[in-house]
Enzyme design. Structure first.
Site, short mmCIF file in Angstrom:
data_model
loop_
_atom_site.label_atom_id
_atom_site.label_comp_id
_atom_site.label_asym_id
_atom_site.label_seq_id
_atom_site.Cartn_x
_atom_site.Cartn_y
_atom_site.Cartn_z
CB SER A 108 -0.94 0.01 1.20
OG SER A 108 -1.97 -0.94 1.01
CE1 TYR B 69 -4.74 -1.40 -4.64
CE2 TYR B 69 -5.19 -3.76 -4.61
CZ TYR B 69 -4.94 -2.58 -3.94
OH TYR B 69 -4.87 -2.57 -2.57
CE1 TYR C 53 -5.07 1.56 4.28
CE2 TYR C 53 -3.30 0.67 5.61
CZ TYR C 53 -3.82 1.01 4.38
OH TYR C 53 -3.08 0.81 3.27
CB VAL D 218 0.12 -5.81 4.21
CG1 VAL D 218 -1.14 -5.26 4.85
CG2 VAL D 218 -0.07 -6.05 2.73
#
Ligand code: DON
Length: 315
Positions: free
Chosen positions: A64, A191, A243, A261
């Site tokens: 991410s 993605y 987040y 991650v």
């Protein structure tokens, strides 16, 4: 001036010995094998000096963290029109959550949760092929990092393509609301490829320099984004980059930051430094356990938090 060499050495030593190291992401099989004993760190300062510790030259899966570079690209492509399709508010939910999408008509809360990044991929795909759009992003990060060796780890991309059912659900759900122009398959192809870009801490800290340098690329002085856009990307990193742990990260570290991650975090001390840390063990929110702790130690030693008075932050 802070003695960054000593600070990085101290933090690296502490992190290498830390007992509580978190657990690697296990929902992507290719990441589950990561060695949690690894720790790396790199700082590139505004004057161009580089300080590294631990496994700073070991490539890891960016995941991410790439959402920052993809967002930068999408803003370059469509400007503020992006905000018709993606919000700018923290979600308070997990990175892969689907819950808000129903009541918010398929408009993701922000570009850093998975749903938002999938819309960003759709924007970056435009009319091209996923492979071409991915090559454009890889070229962009190579330019930012001044390093042509940066590449996609195809094994990680394939692993996620096989198991990324949640992202498939998110993409299809947003498509049903009309918030994707291209097919979910094409958008996810880009993605997943984007998430699988690998970089070392040194490369990542280099790539993040434009965010500490008010939008300029320090390698050549060329403008990457306007000063206002760099400021806004930093604001989104601070409010949404971790987040549902973004508040805690601001409380503990106080710097714009984006986690992945794979265990990497890019953090920005505006005007001062671009910082990257990596350790593959994650905490409950999916952010690097020791990476966060290392940044907390760094912010404490330097006073670089954007909420600090600045008196100790004269480095
Ligand atoms: O889409 C996913 O689930 C991963 N490729 C990226 C998620 C991620 O890195 C969230 N970060 N903490």
């Amino acid at each position: 001036m802070h003695d960054l060499t000593a600070i990085v050495a101290d933090i690296t030593e502490e992190m290498q010995a830390a007992p509580d190291r978190g657990r690697p992401a296990d929902y992507i099989p290719a990441l589950a094998r990561a060695d949690v004993s690894q720790f790396g760190m790199a700082i590139v300062t505004a004057d161009g000096s580089v300080h590294t510790g631990g496994s700073a030259d070991e490539p890891f899966s960016l995941q991410s963290v790439t959402k920052v570079f993809a967002l930068t690209q999408a803003l370059g492509r469509v400007g503020d029109q992006l905000w018709d399709r993606v919000g700018r508010e923290p979600s308070g939910s997990a990175f892969n959550s689907i819950v808000q999408l129903e009541s918010e008509q398929g408009i993701p809360r922000n570009p850093f949760i998975n749903a938002g990044a999938i819309v960003v991929s759709d924007v970056n795909l435009a009319r091209g092929a996923p492979r071409a759009a991915l090559a454009e992003l890889v070229n962009f990060v190579r330019y930012l990092a001044d390093d042509d060796t940066i590449a996609v780890d195809t094994e990680v991309a394939a692993s996620e393509l096989e198991t990324g059912f949640r992202n498939v659900a998110l993409a299809n759900y947003m498509k049903s609301f009309g918030n994707l122009r291209r097919s979910p398959e094409e958008v996810l192809d880009l993605y997943f490829g984007q998430c699988a870009i690998a970089m070392s801490c040194r490369q990542l800290a280099m790539a993040g320099r434009y965010l500490m340098a008010a939008g300029l690329n320090p390698t050549n002085g060329h403008r990457v984004v306007s000063e206002a856009r760099a400021r806004r990307i930093n604001a989104l990193m601070l409010t949404c980059g971790h987040y549902d742990a973004s508040g805690d990260f601001a409380f503990r570290v106080g710097l714009p930051g984006k986690s992945g991650v794979g265990g990497g975090i890019l953090a920005v001390a505006p005007g001062r430094a671009s910082i990257s840390v990596w350790s593959p063990g994650l905490n409950a929110q999916g952010n690097s356990q020791l990476g966060t702790l290392a940044l907390e130690r760094l912010a404490t030693r330097t006073g670089w938090s954007v909420f600090a008075r600045g008196a100790v932050a004269d480095s």
